[in-house]
Design a protein around this motif. Structure first.
Motif, short mmCIF file in Angstrom:
data_model
loop_
_atom_site.label_atom_id
_atom_site.label_comp_id
_atom_site.label_asym_id
_atom_site.label_seq_id
_atom_site.Cartn_x
_atom_site.Cartn_y
_atom_site.Cartn_z
N LEU A 294 14.99 -7.07 2.06
CA LEU A 294 14.86 -6.15 0.92
C LEU A 294 13.61 -6.43 0.10
O LEU A 294 12.87 -5.52 -0.26
N LEU A 295 13.35 -7.70 -0.19
CA LEU A 295 12.19 -8.04 -1.01
C LEU A 295 10.89 -7.66 -0.30
O LEU A 295 9.97 -7.09 -0.90
N SER A 296 10.83 -7.99 1.00
CA SER A 296 9.63 -7.67 1.77
C SER A 296 9.41 -6.16 1.85
O SER A 296 8.29 -5.68 1.68
N ALA A 297 10.50 -5.41 2.11
CA ALA A 297 10.38 -3.96 2.19
C ALA A 297 9.95 -3.37 0.86
O ALA A 297 9.10 -2.46 0.81
N ALA A 298 10.50 -3.89 -0.23
CA ALA A 298 10.15 -3.38 -1.56
C ALA A 298 8.68 -3.65 -1.88
O ALA A 298 7.97 -2.77 -2.38
N LEU A 299 8.21 -4.85 -1.55
CA LEU A 299 6.81 -5.19 -1.84
C LEU A 299 5.85 -4.30 -1.06
O LEU A 299 4.86 -3.80 -1.60
N GLN A 300 6.16 -4.10 0.22
CA GLN A 300 5.29 -3.27 1.06
C GLN A 300 5.22 -1.84 0.55
O GLN A 300 4.14 -1.25 0.44
N VAL A 301 6.37 -1.28 0.23
CA VAL A 301 6.41 0.11 -0.21
C VAL A 301 5.79 0.26 -1.60
O VAL A 301 5.01 1.18 -1.85
N VAL A 302 6.13 -0.64 -2.50
CA VAL A 302 5.64 -0.55 -3.87
C VAL A 302 4.13 -0.73 -3.92
O VAL A 302 3.42 0.01 -4.62
N VAL A 303 3.62 -1.70 -3.18
CA VAL A 303 2.17 -1.93 -3.19
C VAL A 303 1.42 -0.69 -2.69
O VAL A 303 0.44 -0.25 -3.30
N GLY A 304 1.90 -0.13 -1.59
CA GLY A 304 1.26 1.08 -1.07
C GLY A 304 1.35 2.23 -2.05
O GLY A 304 0.37 2.95 -2.27
N GLY A 305 2.53 2.43 -2.63
CA GLY A 305 2.70 3.52 -3.59
C GLY A 305 1.84 3.36 -4.82
O GLY A 305 1.23 4.32 -5.31
N VAL A 306 1.77 2.15 -5.34
CA VAL A 306 0.97 1.90 -6.55
C VAL A 306 -0.51 2.13 -6.27
O VAL A 306 -1.23 2.72 -7.10
N LEU A 307 -1.00 1.71 -5.11
CA LEU A 307 -2.41 1.91 -4.77
C LEU A 307 -2.75 3.40 -4.70
O LEU A 307 -3.80 3.83 -5.21
N VAL A 308 -1.87 4.19 -4.05
CA VAL A 308 -2.13 5.63 -3.96
C VAL A 308 -2.05 6.27 -5.35
O VAL A 308 -2.85 7.15 -5.70
N PHE A 309 -1.06 5.84 -6.15
CA PHE A 309 -0.92 6.37 -7.51
C PHE A 309 -2.18 6.09 -8.33
O PHE A 309 -2.73 6.98 -9.00
N LEU A 310 -2.66 4.85 -8.28
CA LEU A 310 -3.86 4.50 -9.04
C LEU A 310 -5.08 5.27 -8.55
O LEU A 310 -5.94 5.66 -9.36
N ALA A 311 -5.14 5.49 -7.24
CA ALA A 311 -6.26 6.28 -6.70
C ALA A 311 -6.26 7.68 -7.27
O ALA A 311 -7.31 8.21 -7.69
N GLY A 312 -5.08 8.29 -7.37
CA GLY A 312 -4.98 9.63 -7.93
C GLY A 312 -5.36 9.66 -9.40
O GLY A 312 -6.07 10.57 -9.86
N VAL A 313 -4.89 8.67 -10.15
CA VAL A 313 -5.18 8.62 -11.59
C VAL A 313 -6.66 8.42 -11.84
O VAL A 313 -7.29 9.08 -12.68
N LEU A 314 -7.28 7.50 -11.08
CA LEU A 314 -8.70 7.22 -11.26
C LEU A 314 -9.57 8.42 -10.88
O LEU A 314 -10.53 8.76 -11.59
#
Length: 318
Positions: A294-314
């Protein structure tokens, strides 16, 4: 034109019985072939039932030859009114175990009823006895079909349940998860870029909706055309495509709907909350069905999602 059962002669009734036994035997053979790899225990049961159907057919042919000679007229179930239309479930690969068991139960019930009615229409004593015996055997087959699952040992049941779970993961969970991940992550950048570039909820909603629907169509066709499932066991390609496409669209629309709120800042806050829920759901599904920690899956998904989110915001803020 189909004939009424009451208008059949004894010769035609025997010919029809031979045809029914041959058809049922071949269907059971298809069940055996379709279940052998994934459900070997149930496949073995259907193999035994196929052998019995073959014995019934030989007995009927012997009786026919004694009474009417060598030529057996071609009379099939659809030539006679009153038979149910059978869905060709045996042609689908991979076969669904519960669908097969239900189909077998219906087949045996229908054949038993035919023999009982045929017995009433026949006057020859030896033929009546044969039809009565076959009706009793079909009654036993019907009961066996109804209790196929009960006959399996605990170990075999566990193996078949594990096989069903693997097929469910291959055919539904994997394409659905791929679509949900793509829809939830890939639409973040265009949605939030549009939101920050325009500072208007309506414009962000339109962009998010277009991105979600477009991604759903694209992912659906990509999944459907990836393979036909014949070698991988992943099921019908268009079923996978529909599942993947719908989940992709759902993943994108989830964080697009908050931008129906007129207030941009309130809509943005709600969308961020929805994104967090979506990423959490994806992490749980990966943990639940793909055996990812669960922790590994959460980190992988969250990191990817946050990077895409920040790319959109920037990009939207530039």
């Amino acid at each position: 034109m189909a004939k009424n059962f009451k208008d059949l002669s004894e010769r035609e009734i025997l010919a029809l019985a031979i045809s029914l036994e041959e058809e049922d035997g071949r269907i059971y053979g298809d069940f055996v072939d379709g279940l052998r790899e994934t459900y070997p225990a149930t496949s073995k049961m259907f193999e035994e039932m196929q052998a019995e159907e073959s014995g019934h057919r030989r007995a009927l042919i012997d009786m026919y030859r004694q009474r009417f000679g060598e030529h057996i007229p071609l009379i099939r179930r659809h030539d006679v009114k009153g038979f149910l239309t059978r869905r060709p479930v045996w042609l689908v690969r991979p076969l669904g175990i519960n669908v097969v068991r239900k189909q077998a139960e219906i087949m045996e019930l229908e054949t038993r009823q035919f023999y009982e009615k045929a017995q009433e229409r026949v006057t020859d004593a030896s033929t009546r006895k044969l039809l009565g015996d076959l009706a009793e055997v079909e009654r036993q087959h019907q009961a066996a079909a109804e209790s196929l699952e009960e006959k399996l040992t605990t170990n075999v049941k566990e193996q078949e349940e594990a096989a069903s779970r693997r097929l469910f993961v291959l055919q539904i969970v994997q394409p659905g998860l791929a679509g949900l991940m793509d829809g939830s992550v890939s639409t973040l950048a265009p949605l939030f870029a549009a939101a920050f570039a325009t500072q208007r909820s309506h414009d962000a909603f339109v962009v998010g909706l277009a991105a979600s629907v477009g991604a759903g169509i694209s992912m659906g066709f990509a999944e459907a055309l990836s393979d036909d499932g014949s070698l991988t066991g992943r099921g019908h390609p268009w079923v996978r495509g529909v599942v993947c496409g719908l989940m992709t669209t759902a993943g994108g629309i989830g964080h697009t709907l908050p931008f129906l709120i007129p207030s941009f800042h309130l809509a943005f806050s709600a969308a961020v909350l929805v994104v967090a829920v979506e990423l959490g759901a994806i992490s749980y599904i990966r943990h639940r069905y793909m055996d990812s920690p669960l922790l590994s899956a959460a980190l992988q998904v969250v990191v990817g999602g946050v990077l895409v989110f920040l790319a959109g915001v920037l990009i939207g803020s530039s």
